[in-house]
Design a protein around this motif. Structure first.
Motif, PDB file in Angstrom:
ATOM      1  N   UNK A 189       0.818  -1.214   0.000  1.00 54.39           N
ATOM      2  CA  UNK A 189       0.000   0.000   0.000  1.00 54.39           C
ATOM      3  C   UNK A 189       0.852   1.266   0.000  1.00 54.39           C
ATOM      4  N   UNK A 190       1.964   1.246   0.733  1.00 57.25           N
ATOM      5  CA  UNK A 190       2.813   2.443   0.798  1.00 57.25           C
ATOM      6  C   UNK A 190       3.882   2.456  -0.283  1.00 57.25           C
ATOM      7  N   UNK A 191       3.892   1.410  -1.144  1.00 58.10           N
ATOM      8  CA  UNK A 191       4.792   1.433  -2.284  1.00 58.10           C
ATOM      9  C   UNK A 191       6.087   0.674  -2.136  1.00 58.10           C
ATOM     10  N   UNK A 192       6.242  -0.117  -1.071  1.00 60.19           N
ATOM     11  CA  UNK A 192       7.446  -0.941  -0.942  1.00 60.19           C
ATOM     12  C   UNK A 192       7.365  -2.103  -1.919  1.00 60.19           C
ATOM     13  N   UNK A 193       8.475  -2.476  -2.555  1.00 61.26           N
ATOM     14  CA  UNK A 193       8.434  -3.545  -3.560  1.00 61.26           C
ATOM     15  C   UNK A 193       8.209  -4.912  -2.923  1.00 61.26           C
ATOM     16  N   UNK A 194       7.747  -5.857  -3.738  1.00 59.50           N
ATOM     17  CA  UNK A 194       7.447  -7.194  -3.221  1.00 59.50           C
ATOM     18  C   UNK A 194       8.703  -7.934  -2.791  1.00 59.50           C
ATOM     19  N   UNK A 195       9.880  -7.476  -3.246  1.00 57.46           N
ATOM     20  CA  UNK A 195      11.136  -8.107  -2.827  1.00 57.46           C
ATOM     21  C   UNK A 195      11.568  -7.660  -1.431  1.00 57.46           C
ATOM     22  N   UNK A 196      10.991  -6.575  -0.918  1.00 65.29           N
ATOM     23  CA  UNK A 196      11.378  -6.063   0.391  1.00 65.29           C
ATOM     24  C   UNK A 196      10.998  -7.068   1.472  1.00 65.29           C
ATOM     25  N   UNK A 197      11.953  -7.358   2.354  1.00 59.81           N
ATOM     26  CA  UNK A 197      11.685  -8.355   3.388  1.00 59.81           C
ATOM     27  C   UNK A 197      12.497  -8.040   4.629  1.00 59.81           C
ATOM     28  N   UNK A 226       5.765   3.488   5.624  1.00 55.51           N
ATOM     29  CA  UNK A 226       5.848   4.657   4.747  1.00 55.51           C
ATOM     30  C   UNK A 226       7.124   5.456   5.023  1.00 55.51           C
ATOM     31  N   UNK A 227       7.448   5.643   6.295  1.00 58.03           N
ATOM     32  CA  UNK A 227       8.669   6.377   6.651  1.00 58.03           C
ATOM     33  C   UNK A 227       9.911   5.578   6.262  1.00 58.03           C
ATOM     34  N   UNK A 228       9.845   4.259   6.416  1.00 65.16           N
ATOM     35  CA  UNK A 228      10.957   3.402   5.999  1.00 65.16           C
ATOM     36  C   UNK A 228      11.222   3.569   4.506  1.00 65.16           C
ATOM     37  N   UNK A 229      10.167   3.517   3.685  1.00 63.53           N
ATOM     38  CA  UNK A 229      10.332   3.683   2.247  1.00 63.53           C
ATOM     39  C   UNK A 229      10.901   5.062   1.909  1.00 63.53           C
ATOM     40  N   UNK A 230      10.469   6.056   2.639  1.00 63.81           N
ATOM     41  CA  UNK A 230      10.855   7.436   2.341  1.00 63.81           C
ATOM     42  C   UNK A 230      12.308   7.726   2.701  1.00 63.81           C
ATOM     43  N   UNK A 231      12.798   7.155   3.797  1.00 62.75           N
ATOM     44  CA  UNK A 231      14.100   7.568   4.332  1.00 62.75           C
ATOM     45  C   UNK A 231      15.173   6.500   4.305  1.00 62.75           C
ATOM     46  N   UNK A 247       7.506   9.739  15.905  1.00 61.36           N
ATOM     47  CA  UNK A 247       7.056  11.021  15.352  1.00 61.36           C
ATOM     48  C   UNK A 247       6.401  10.815  13.992  1.00 61.36           C
ATOM     49  N   UNK A 248       6.983   9.921  13.205  1.00 63.63           N
ATOM     50  CA  UNK A 248       6.396   9.635  11.893  1.00 63.63           C
ATOM     51  C   UNK A 248       5.007   9.026  12.048  1.00 63.63           C
ATOM     52  N   UNK A 249       4.816   8.193  13.064  1.00 63.40           N
ATOM     53  CA  UNK A 249       3.490   7.629  13.313  1.00 63.40           C
ATOM     54  C   UNK A 249       2.485   8.722  13.670  1.00 63.40           C
ATOM     55  N   UNK A 250       2.917   9.667  14.487  1.00 60.04           N
ATOM     56  CA  UNK A 250       2.015  10.715  14.960  1.00 60.04           C
ATOM     57  C   UNK A 250       1.593  11.671  13.844  1.00 60.04           C
TER      58      UNK A 250
END
Length: 698
Positions: free
Chosen positions: A523-531, A596-601, A622-625
């Motif tokens: 949903x947040x755009x991480x690829x299917x290979x991400x694990x 989402x924050x993981x993908x972004x940063x 903070x990213x959650x909030x």
């Protein structure tokens, strides 16, 4: 005999005087007390310094049970002969040493009838090696004496669940007489010795064969010797066991005051160890077994292609208790290097140090990790060196570690192959269990159990590959290339309904949680290979080692988990608690901002655990909030799973919530459970399919 308490730490007294803390290569000598140990009363006590009482040091109840048991015989022998469906608490404590737990199936209790007692049996399989004959026997026993399933554990052993008391002796006898053992699989004793299980030929990768052989030898070295095991299960009949002369020589060597002279248990005495004791042996670069989570972690050291010795680490352990900060997970500390000829003596010395100084008044503080935490590594090393008769040398250099899965087809290096089968949370059942039995029996294959709860079929002639592949695929066994990357390295403990310590789901819950995590990542755009490494336990004791995972779920209430983050993909970093009381119904809401924050940063190639440690927990919170949810979900990537034959796909579940619970009659639940096990699917999917079929014509 008087008990002693160390001024700087913890001291236990088991009938002989521990070595004095002299510097250098001081060697302890057996005292007169040691020579009397087998005859006189044993006072095994331990107290933290500064906590003396008028009554003197105290022992836990289990210490009394062990002392009065005649080396693990009584009252277990008498209790097994009664017509009751259960055994007493004292007998149940002794049963652990023999290889199992008395359990209560909470979901099979009848109103007003009390607990539904049954028994679990755990085998000992050093390095996970299983002869062909034993595999077939275990598969049979699962059907005739168990609940129809076999479980592969995180320590490379079998667990057989659902054994009734009337079948216990026959079950144990079948294992013992078919090249198996359960002795010491549980209890205050050395447990199954793990080792990297890859079946490489010695000529191709000699370090693997060395590690696996050492695992077997250390299991022999620290095995109980009194014969009680055969008295209990074989009515005194003794079976011939073969041990290396070097193992026997080390066990009986009392030059440095390690043994109880004249005792049936020269290393353990009447009290055995303060708590469970775990050993893992690995090879350079391969951390498949999570070796630093053991009381003793060992790594083979090679030099110019030749085996020269071992690096030794001590004090690892996962168990802890919620809301008790005196309990904690810990990774093993570096102790030093020993030449290959000294490894038996080093292991024996560490075990004896823990035996003599480990806490015996408080079982929550009795693991080796707490002794080393209290003393510090240098003091612990000094005492151990006196029991060993030598000093440790500095650690040898090692390459970077990775965590292989061993899935799929691999060359052994001797013209044969092995095939690594992914087993979801280690539970073998239904059509997959039948198909594995068929190929293992057809080709007389030996088997290896892995530390990730998977199965390796070994010694395969390449000409058999096509038939094995076809047979397993027809039964729904998913090929390695089709397994979701998250599923490949995820693990869960059995938890509900059998484990008496479980407070929520683990094994039954993790497959669905993994799917939801993947959907949220997509949903947040991480690829299917991400694990990343996901592990789940139903309580804080840590049987699936969640405190080393990149994402750990630790049960802290019904449908609720404590979340741990920060373990890394090489399993060499301890995770830390991130959040408490995260409800299973709210996983998407909780994790979407994090992903989402993981993908972004994240940086290129950075894994979730490494990222969490780099950015810090405060930044993640903070990213959650501040997160604003995506307007619409992206279609989820397909997740490989064994489909239930002839069953329609379950209805989709909204990302923001879960379906409510529904109560059903007992017979309906048992029918649903049988269907799910037969078709290797989850209860949720089976129930959904049944309801859709029923309502299709309405």
């Amino acid at each position: 005999m008087a008990a002693m308490a160390s001024a700087s730490g913890v001291n236990a007294f088991l009938g002989f005087k521990p070595a004095r803390l002299n510097a250098g290569r001081a060697r302890a000598r057996p005292s007169s007390v040691a020579r009397r140990a087998a005859r006189g009363p044993i006072v095994a006590v331990a107290v933290p310094s500064g906590k003396k009482t008028k009554e003197g040091p105290k022992r836990s109840k289990v210490e009394i049970i062990k002392e009065n048991s005649d080396f693990l015989r009584h009252p277990l022998i008498a209790e097994l002969a009664t017509e009751a469906s259960s055994i007493s608490e004292d007998a149940a404590q002794l049963y652990k040493f023999h290889g199992g737990y008395q359990q209560d199936d909470r979901e099979k209790r009848s109103f007003g009838a009390g607990k539904f007692y049954q028994f679990m049996m755990r085998t000992k399989q050093p390095a996970g090696t299983v002869p062909n004959k034993l595999y077939l026997v275990m598969d049979d026993l699962a059907n005739t004496h168990g609940n129809g399933t076999l479980r592969l554990t995180t320590r490379q052993t079998y667990q057989l669940h659902g054994i009734l008391k009337t079948d216990l002796k026959a079950t144990f006898q079948a294992v013992i007489r078919n090249m198996g053992s359960t002795l010491g699989a549980c209890g205050d004793i050395n447990r199954n010795v793990m080792a990297s299980p890859a079946p490489y030929a010695a000529a191709a990768r000699p370090e693997y064969a060395i590690a696996q052989e050492l695992a077997k030898d250390l299991g022999d070295l620290l095995a109980p010797q009194s014969g009680a095991y055969y008295d209990v299960w074989l009515d005194g009949e003794q079976l011939l066991t073969v041990e290396k002369p070097e193992v026997v020589e080390c066990r009986n060597d009392n030059r440095f005051g390690t043994n109880f002279e004249g005792s049936p248990e020269p290393i353990y005495g009447t009290q055995f160890l303060p708590r469970k004791f775990k050993i893992g042996v690995t090879v350079p670069g391969d951390n498949h077994i999570d070796f630093l989570t053991n009381d003793i972690g060992i790594c083979v050291v090679m030099k110019d292609g030749k085996h020269v010795g071992y690096n030794v680490y001590a004090g690892g352990g996962m168990g802890r208790s919620h809301r008790n900060n005196d309990t904690f997970p810990r990774m093993a500390s570096p102790i030093g290097y020993v030449d290959k000829a000294d490894i038996f003596y080093a292991v024996k010395a560490i075990a004896c140090t823990q035996r003599d100084y480990g806490r015996r008044d408080d079982r929550k503080q009795s693991r080796l990790k707490y002794l080393i935490h209290s003393w510090g590594v240098e003091k612990f090393k000094s005492v151990t060196e006196q029991y060993m008769g030598k000093q440790f040398e500095p650690l040898a250099d090692l390459p970077e570690f990775t965590v292989p899965t061993y899935h799929g087809w691999n060359d052994q290096g001797d013209g044969k192959m092995w095939y690594g089968v992914h087993v979801v949370n280690g539970r073998l059942r239904g059509d997959a269990k039948k198909a594995l039995r068929a190929v293992i029996e057809r080709y007389e294959l030996p088997v290896r159990l892995t530390a990730q709860q998977d199965l390796l079929l070994t010694d395969i002639d390449p000409a058999w590959k096509a038939d094995i592949t076809t047979t397993l695929a027809a039964a729904g066994v998913v090929d390695a290339s089709e397994i979701d990357p998250i599923d490949k390295l995820s693990m869960a403990c059995p938890a509900l309904p059998l484990c008496g310590l479980a407070i929520t789901e683990a094994e039954r819950g993790l497959p669905d949680v993994n799917k939801r995590l993947r959907e949220t990542m997509t949903k947040v755009g991480l690829p299917k290979e991400e694990a990343f490494i996901v592990r789940m336990t139903g309580c804080p004791n840590g049987c699936a080692r969640p405190y080393m995972a990149e994402l750990g779920f630790v049960g802290d209430g019904p449908g609720s988990y404590q979340i741990w983050l920060g373990g890394e993909s090489n399993l060499l970093t301890l995770a830390r608690p991130f959040a408490d009381k995260v409800k299973e119904t709210n996983l998407e809401t909780f994790f979407e901002p994090i992903f989402a924050e993981f993908k972004k940063t994240k940086t290129s190639g950075e894994t979730l655990g490494a990222w969490a440690n780099r950015v810090g927990f405060d930044a993640i919170r903070k990213a959650q909030e501040t997160y604003e949810a995506a307007a619409a979900p992206v279609a989820a990537a397909p997740v490989a799973a064994a489909p239930a034959p002839a069953a329609p796909a379950p209805a989709p579940v909204a990302a923001t919530g879960r379906l409510p619970r529904v109560m059903v009659e007992r017979d309906a639940f048992e029918a649903l459970q049988a269907y799910a096990e037969k078709h290797n699917t989850t209860l949720t999917e089976a129930a959904t399919a049944a309801i859709l079929r029923m309502t299709k014509g309405m």
